[in-house]
Design an enzyme around this catalytic site. Structure first.
Site, short mmCIF file in Angstrom:
data_model
loop_
_atom_site.label_atom_id
_atom_site.label_comp_id
_atom_site.label_asym_id
_atom_site.label_seq_id
_atom_site.Cartn_x
_atom_site.Cartn_y
_atom_site.Cartn_z
CE LYS A 1 -4.08 -1.86 0.29
NZ LYS A 1 -5.23 -1.66 -0.89
CG ASN A 2 5.32 3.22 0.81
OD1 ASN A 2 5.97 3.53 0.04
ND2 ASN A 2 5.37 3.78 2.16
#
Lengths: 307, 478
Positions: free
Chosen positions: A103-104
């Site tokens: 998700k980064n």
């Protein structure tokens, strides 16, 4: 005591402790000793603007624990270029880091910086495929892929074929549909040829025939129609394959009904038919959106506004 | 005609859904008063944002005055200001600070960021701080420098380069900061240049997609989060059309396909609540006229198009028990997620079109599926609560509205009361009316004339800290 405080490599560095500045900090976190220690050393090397391989290793350690640290990535990039680190090795490390932190988004910014400097997209397609194995709708990956296509002129290097493969696997992958749109219509120089428009229409229609209740190809089909400057009414026959107000029990797609309602509403004597289609949606085929369909029905009574 | 739902769509549920206010208060007080567990380390650099969520949630729950003493609050205010940087703006977390060693050469690694500044000012508003110590001029002068030629905003300035994505998140935060400090007045104010409004509106316009949504950049996939940011931003700039009961009037710049935008948003409501719902019904016997719903949910909805089932559709609405719970996804063909209830319902609320979705089904989804027994909300049914989803779940309910919760402003993402507090500030009124020097922070200023007693007590109790704070700023140079 710690990885850094006991290491001779770091003996010359005085770590900077974190200053909360008062008795009642907000959103204080129960830091692990490893994190607290590493951050103390990071602040110390950043404060010295140190460009070294030990600082590079330290950023790796912290990114592993907190990839959302917004300046550590820029610091890392500056170090990489300053010490002329092996950028291919950097990409290898980034691969694993991106796979571990799905998700980064800072990772993708950094990857862009590195790949831009490397000057070649070699290996990127393979890596993206690995990311898609985990999540074929990862927003950051798709955004990065668009950058790659533009940066390295990959418009005709297998992008459409790859989209087709992904859609074969999941015909409802909206990200893949969107990428298709980008590849076909996103080129700056492009006046899209008539046969390409036809090809895209056919592609979307085939996908709809395969799974009529799938919003992605319907949106695509309508998008292509609009882009080509054709009226929605040109899709009337096609939509009628999946829905007809004459046979309200045989509707195979709520999206077809929606489209028919739109087409009817633009016909001079189509308001009643449009109302029937919208009623079917509200009561039978898409009751979650009953309020919306009723609103559309109410709009039929209003004088025409912008389409 | 009014768009009312027929009763048959929602058969009465066995039990009325309810908000367990006490549990939520407990959850948020725990977040406020004890350190967050170690898995929040990966969010260390988002602490200002987390601080905002915690304070604002307690504000929504209307327990700030009862649970936070004036001294505690003053210390919290101090913590926020401790993150203010001498050059204007805030850092997101104390972890990036070098203390006394901060200097011209290294301050680029400890920069003010737009998100930090946005969340800090919001938090201060919720705390009813008087903004005395806020370097308003510094922030407002910095804002236009974060805007690129293409109209988009970045996250921060490093060595003169605007860093961070081009998407509408930063544009949203820039317009939020601008609104809080100078309202909707356009043009230069007290010698401070304004942002490029036209450029930003153009940037939003370009990010509209072929399927009616809004994406992070031209040709990227439409996404409810960017939809919210873009719409809120235009609203905070006063650039949204006035809503009416008829079709939306289309503005010349910004959101130019509003009817499609609304349909895209409304289409995000779904009964597909978890991965198990996500069957591909391609060529499946369930992919028939009898099973024509949200593609991923209709397997569960009608897993057996049996004779009895078919009979039951003959004369009545094809509503289903399962349709009582419908959340929102963030993109087409994705499963529901608590946070998208906020991003979608919030956006529709800004457009004044929230009545077009099934708000009750969304409420039931939040309360029956996403609400956790220890308080807070999880991302998906059964997930443990986390601060992000707990806040956005609560905020969505507050918009609906929900009894026991304060009214909420969608564009600013704070309670209406906090918004009114900002609007009541004398220095802001003075700035908007064009009075000079109203935006300068000054210790001797008596610009705060808010009648709010909490604010007064905050001021009196933390006046020694004001000096402490400024000596800190002096030490750290800049």
């Amino acid at each position: 005591m710690g990885l850094y405080s006991e290491s001779p490599d770091w003996a010359d560095i005085e770590p900077i402790p974190q200053d909360e500045g008062g008795p009642n900090p907000l959103a204080a976190i129960h830091y692990s000793e490893e994190y607290s220690e590493a951050m103390g050393y990071l602040r110390a090397v950043m404060a010295r603007n140190e460009m070294s391989s030990r600082a590079l290793a330290l950023t790796e350690d912290i990114i592993d624990m907190n990839p959302a640290h917004y300046t550590i990535w820029l610091y890392r990039a500056e170090i990489l270029f300053a010490i002329k680190a092996d950028l291919h090795q950097e990409l290898e490390w980034l691969n694993e880091t991106a796979l571990a932190h799905q998700k980064n988004y800072q990772i993708w910014n950094h990857r862009q910086t590195v790949v831009d400097r490397v000057g070649s997209p070699a290996g990127e397609a393979e890596f993206i495929a690995r990311m898609f194995e985990k999540d074929a709708k990862n927003y950051h990956v798709w955004s990065y892929r668009q950058w790659l296509v533009r940066r390295f002129d990959l418009w005709e290097k297998g992008e459409l074929e790859d989209v087709e493969l992904l859609l074969k696997h999941d015909i409802r992958n909206n990200s893949a549909w969107n990428h298709r749109w980008f590849i076909v219509f996103g080129r700056d120089d492009s006046a899209v040829a008539g046969d390409v428009i036809q090809r895209e229409m056919d592609y979307a229609k085939d996908a709809i025939r395969l799974a009529p209740q799938n919003q992605s190809p319907w949106n695509y089909l309508k998008g292509v129609t609009r882009r080509a400057g054709n009226p929605m009414s040109s899709l009337k026959d096609f939509a009628s394959e999946f829905a007809s107000i004459e046979r309200p029990n045989e509707v195979r797609s709520s999206y077809a009904l929606d489209l028919l309602a739109e087409i009817y509403s633009q016909e001079s004597d189509g308001k009643l038919d449009a109302a029937v289609a919208l009623d079917l949606l509200a009561k039978h085929y898409d009751p979650i959106r009953a309020n919306y369909w009723n609103y559309r029905k109410a709009l039929l009574e209003q004088p025409a506004t912008a389409a | 005609m009014s768009a009312t739902r027929t009763d048959s769509v929602h058969p009465p549920s066995l039990q009325a859904s309810s908000l367990d206010t006490e549990k939520h208060i407990k959850y948020w007080l725990r977040c406020l008063k004890s350190p967050l567990p170690h898995h929040y380390i990966s969010n260390d650099s988002n602490r200002m944002c987390i601080a905002f969520f915690i304070y604002s949630a307690l504000d929504i729950l209307n327990v700030l005055d009862a649970s936070v003493t004036p001294t505690e609050r003053a210390e919290h205010v101090d913590w926020v200001y401790r993150c203010q940087l001498p050059e204007g703006g805030f850092r997101m977390f104390p972890g990036s600070g070098f203390g006394k060693l901060r200097n011209e050469q290294n301050r680029k690694w400890d920069p003010p960021t737009l998100p930090a500044t946005f969340f800090a000012i919001q938090t201060l508003a919720v705390m009813k701080d008087d903004f005395h110590r806020l370097n308003k001029r510094g922030i407002l002068e910095w804002l236009p420098k974060l805007q690129r030629e293409d109209g988009s905003f970045g996250q921060m300035l490093i060595d003169g380069v605007i860093e961070g994505g081009h998407d509408s998140r930063f544009g949203y935060m820039a317009t939020g900061v601008r609104w809080m400090l100078r309202g909707t007045v356009e043009g230069s104010l007290d010698g401070i240049p304004d942002i490029d409004m036209e450029g930003f509106c153009h940037c939003v316009e370009e990010s509209q997609t072929y399927d009616g949504g809004i994406s992070e950049a031209p040709f990227h996939e439409a996404h409810a989060g960017f939809e919210f940011c873009a719409t809120s931003a235009l609203s905070l700039l006063g650039r949204l059309p006035q809503s009416s009961n008829t079709a939306l009037e289309v503005p010349s710049k910004g959101l130019t396909q509003l009817d499609s935008t609304v349909q895209w948003l409304v289409s995000r409501q779904t009964a597909t609540l978890d991965e198990e719902d996500e069957f591909d019904t391609n060529s499946d016997e369930t992919d028939t006229s009898m099973t024509c719903h949200d593609s991923h949910s209709f397997v569960k909805l009608r897993s057996f198009p049996s004779k009895a089932g078919e009979m039951s559709y003959q004369d009545r609405s094809t509503a289903h028990f399962e349709l009582q719970w419908a959340g929102f996804n963030g993109r087409p063909n994705k499963v529901a997620d608590t946070c998208y209830a906020w991003w979608v319902y919030g956006t529709l609320s800004i457009l004044n079109k929230q009545h077009l979705v099934d708000a009750e089904a969304c409420r039931r989804y939040l309360l029956d599926k996403a609400q956790h027994m220890i308080g807070g909300f999880g991302k998906m049914p059964g997930d443990p609560p986390d601060i992000y989803h707990s806040f956005l779940g609560l905020a969505t309910l507050a918009l609906q509205p929900e009894s026991g919760l304060k009214g909420f402003d969608p564009a600013l993402c704070i309670t209406k009361e906090a918004k009114q507090y900002i609007e009541s500030l004398q220095w802001r009124k003075a700035a908007i009316s064009g009075a000079s020097d109203s935006l300068n922070s000054s210790l001797s200023s008596t610009s705060s004339e808010s009648t709010n007693t909490t604010s007064q007590s905050t001021i009196s109790s933390d006046s020694p800290n004001i000096e402490k704070n400024f000596s800190y700023l002096a030490i750290s140079g800049g």
